[in-house]
Design a protein around this motif. Structure first.
Motif, short mmCIF file in Angstrom:
data_model
loop_
_atom_site.label_atom_id
_atom_site.label_comp_id
_atom_site.label_asym_id
_atom_site.label_seq_id
_atom_site.Cartn_x
_atom_site.Cartn_y
_atom_site.Cartn_z
N MET A 220 0.91 -1.23 0.15
CA MET A 220 0.05 -0.09 0.14
C MET A 220 0.99 1.27 -0.07
O MET A 220 0.74 2.13 -0.73
N GLN A 255 -9.44 9.70 1.54
CA GLN A 255 -8.96 8.90 2.75
C GLN A 255 -10.20 9.21 3.75
O GLN A 255 -10.32 8.20 4.70
N VAL A 258 -12.89 6.45 2.93
CA VAL A 258 -12.44 5.00 3.05
C VAL A 258 -12.34 4.85 4.79
O VAL A 258 -12.86 3.84 4.95
N ALA A 262 -15.36 2.28 6.11
CA ALA A 262 -14.73 1.26 6.65
C ALA A 262 -15.12 1.15 7.95
O ALA A 262 -15.49 0.15 8.43
N ARG A 332 -10.15 4.13 -6.10
CA ARG A 332 -9.63 3.68 -4.89
C ARG A 332 -10.44 3.54 -3.83
O ARG A 332 -10.62 2.27 -3.10
N ARG A 335 -12.52 0.47 -4.67
CA ARG A 335 -11.87 -0.83 -4.49
C ARG A 335 -11.63 -1.24 -3.03
O ARG A 335 -11.55 -2.21 -2.54
N HIS A 336 -11.49 -0.22 -2.14
CA HIS A 336 -11.06 -0.41 -0.70
C HIS A 336 -12.52 -1.09 -0.11
O HIS A 336 -12.24 -2.05 0.67
N GLY A 339 -12.69 -4.69 -0.94
CA GLY A 339 -11.71 -5.17 -0.19
C GLY A 339 -12.05 -5.51 1.25
O GLY A 339 -12.03 -6.51 1.65
N ASP A 351 -6.09 -7.75 0.82
CA ASP A 351 -5.33 -6.62 0.69
C ASP A 351 -4.22 -6.64 -0.17
O ASP A 351 -3.95 -5.84 -1.22
N ASN A 355 -3.93 -4.70 -4.24
CA ASN A 355 -2.82 -3.65 -4.14
C ASN A 355 -1.81 -4.04 -5.41
O ASN A 355 -1.36 -3.41 -5.90
N GLU A 386 -6.00 0.83 -10.06
CA GLU A 386 -7.11 0.66 -9.35
C GLU A 386 -8.36 -0.08 -9.79
O GLU A 386 -8.76 -0.89 -9.08
#
Length: 454
Positions: A220, A255, A258, A262, A332, A335-336, A339, A351, A355, A386
C-alpha cells in the motif's frame, strides 16, 4: 445495532475524518506559503515518513485488539516494549536509507531531512497504548482525540514555521510537532501507568502476527507513494509540487471516505450471514463508496475553475491534474470497500491481491514519464491499476452467493464517470459523475430472509 456501538463508530469516523481534514489544511497552508520547489521537497518527506510509520506501528493496533488477553497489563507492557524495539530499528533504517532515498529521488538536499525523520520513530513509540486498548471495549474517543489533536497541532505549527524558515523545513518541523502532540495526548487520555517490558515469547508472537500485515502495508505504501517518487526523479521538485498538491486535494477527501465507510460498514459486513444478507450489506457499502467517489469527481471538476484562480506560478499545473487525480482516488475508495467486504468474509489476502495491480501500474507510469508523457497520463496509469485491483477483488468474491451481481451496479455506475474525467474538459467532467450519483441514489433493496440484517 445498539446506540453505544453506533455512537462509538461515529466517534472513530469523526476523529479520522477530522485528522485528515486538518492535515489537508496544513498541506494547503504550506502550498500557499512556500515556493513550488520547496513544497515539492516538503511533499517528498512523506515518502520516508510513511515508511517510518509502517515500521513502527504496522499491525500493532490489530494485534492489540485481536490478542485474547490484549487488555491485560502484562500484554500491554509487552506491546509497549515491542513497539519500542521496532522504533529503534525504524530510526536506524531511516538514518541508513536517508542518503540513498535522497539520491533515488534526485533531491540530495533532502538527505539530512530524511535522516531527521528518524526522530519521529521514538515519538511514535512514546505514545501510550491505552488508546488502542480502549478499542477492545469500542471506546474510540481517546484514539480520535489523539489523531485529531496531533493533526491540529501540526497545522498550528506549520504556518509560523513557514513564515520563519521559508522552505521545506517547515513541513519537517510540523511533522515532528504532530507526533510529539499525539504522544502527549495519548498519555493525557490514558488510565493506566505507562509500563514497558520485553518478554521474549510475547514479542516473538507479535512479530509473527504483524509480519504479513506489514507486507500488505508495504505494498500500500508503494502504491501510495510510488507515483510521487517517479515524478520527483523524472521531473524535479517543481513538478512534484504541482503533482503533490493535486494529489493532496484528491487524496484527503478520499481518505476520509475510506476511513468513515470502513469504520461504519465493517461491523455490518462481519455480522451479516453468508448469502443474501451479506450480498445486501456488501452492495450497500459499495454503493456508498461509489457515491462518495462520484461526489469527489464532481467536486473536483466544479472546483477546478476556482483552483485555477487560486494557484499560480509553478503550482498552476495542479489545477489541470486535480480531476484525473480525483477519478483515480474515486476508484480507490470503491476498491477499498470491496476489499473490506472480502476481508469480512475471511479473505486475509484480499489486501495483497487488490494492491498488486496498483503497484504493477507504477511500471506503466515510469514508462510514460521516461517517454516524456504528461502527468495526467501517470494518473491514468494509477486509475487503470485501481480498476484492475477492483476486478481482482470481484473475482475473489465470486464464491459468495449474490455478491458480484450486487456489486456490479456501483462498479458500472462509477467506472464510466471516472473514465470521463480523463476525457472531458474542466467542469464538463462533473456531468457523468452527477449522473452516476443520481443512478446510485435510487434504492434497490435486496429481499432478505427473515432474521437477516444487512
Amino acid at each position: 445495532m445498539s446506540r453505544a456501538p453506533r455512537r462509538g463508530g461515529l466517534t472513530l469516523a469523526g476523529g479520522l475524518a477530522g485528522a485528515a481534514a486538518l492535515q489537508l489544511g496544513r498541506n494547503l497552508a504550506l502550498a500557499a506559503l512556500l515556493p513550488a520547489a520547496d513544497y515539492g521537497r516538503a511533499a517528498a518527506l512523506a515518502v520516508m515518513l510513511a515508511g517510518v510509520e509502517l515500521a513502527v506501528l504496522g499491525g500493532l493496533q490489530v494485534r492489540m485488539v485481536q490478542h485474547p488477553r490484549g487488555g491485560a497489563v502484562p500484554v500491554q507492557a509487552a506491546m509497549q516494549g515491542f513497539v519500542a524495539l521496532r522504533a529503534a530499528l525504524a530510526a536506524a533504517l531511516a538514518l541508513l536509507l536517508a542518503a540513498p532515498l535522497a539520491a533515488l529521488l534526485g533531491l540530495p538536499e533532502l538527505r539530512w531531512g530524511f535522516a531527521a525523520l528518524a526522530l519521529a520513530a521514538p515519538l511514535m513509540a512514546a505514545a501510550h497504548l491505552d488508546r488502542d486498548r480502549f478499542r477492545r471495549a469500542r471506546r474510540f474517543g481517546p484514539g480520535a482525540l489523539c489523531l485529531a489533536g496531533g493533526a491540529a497541532a501540526s497545522l498550528l505549527a506549520a504556518v509560523p514555521l513557514a513564515w520563519w524558515l521559508g522552505d521545506w523545513r517547515a513541513m519537517l518541523g510540523a511533522i515532528l510537532v504532530q507526533h510529539a502532540a499525539t504522544a502527549a495526548l495519548s498519555h493525557a487520555a490514558a488510565r493506566r501507568p505507562f509500563r514497558i517490558a520485553f518478554p521474549r515469547g510475547e514479542i516473538a508472537a507479535a512479530a509473527r502476527f504483524t509480519a504479513p500485515l506489514m507486507l500488505a502495508g508495504a505494498l500500500m505504501l508503494l502504491a501510495a507513494q510510488g507515483d510521487r517518487m517517479l515524478v520527483a526523479r523524472a521531473l524535479g521538485p517543481e513538478a512534484l509540487g504541482a503533482f503533490a498538491l493535486a494529489m493532496a486535494l484528491a487524496t484527503a477527501p478520499a481518505q476520509m471516505a475510506v476511513q468513515v465507510l470502513a469504520g461504519l460498514h465493517m461491523p455490518l459486513l462481519a455480522r451479516a450471514r453468508p448469502g443474501p444478507a451479506f450480498a445486501a450489506a456488501a452492495g450497500h457499502a459499495a454503493t456508498r463508496a461509489a457515491l462518495a467517489g462520484a461526489a469527489l469527481i464532481a467536486a473536483a471538476a466544479l472546483g477546478r475553475p476556482l483552483l485555477e484562480r487560486l494557484v499560480q506560478g509553478d503550482l498552476a499545473p495542479a489545477a489541470a491534474l486535480v480531476v484525473p487525480a480525483a477519478a483515480a482516488q474515486a476508484l480507490r475508495v470503491l476498491r477499498h470497500m470491496v476489499g473490506v467486504a472480502a476481508l469480512a468474509r475471511g479473505d486475509a489476502r484480499s489486501d495483497l491481491a487488490g494492491n498488486l495491480p496498483r503497484v504493477a501500474a507504477l511500471l506503466g507510469a515510469g514508462a510514460i514519464l521516461a517517454a516524456g508523457g504528461p502527468l495526467a497520463a501517470v494518473l491514468g496509469a494509477a486509475a487503470a491499476g485501481e480498476a484492475a485491483g477492483l476486478a481482482v477483488l470481484l473475482r475473489r468474491l465470486r464464491a459468495v452467493p449474490g455478491a458480484v451481481p450486487t456489486l456490479a451496479r456501483p462498479v458500472l455506475a462509477l467506472g464510466p464517470a471516472a473514465a470521463a474525467a480523463f476525457l472531458l474538459p474542466g467542469p464538463l467532467a462533473a456531468l457523468p459523475a452527477l449522473l452516476a450519483a443520481a443512478l446510485l441514489a435510487v434504492p434497490r433493496p435486496l429481499p432478505l430472509p427473515a432474521g437477516d440484517t444487512p
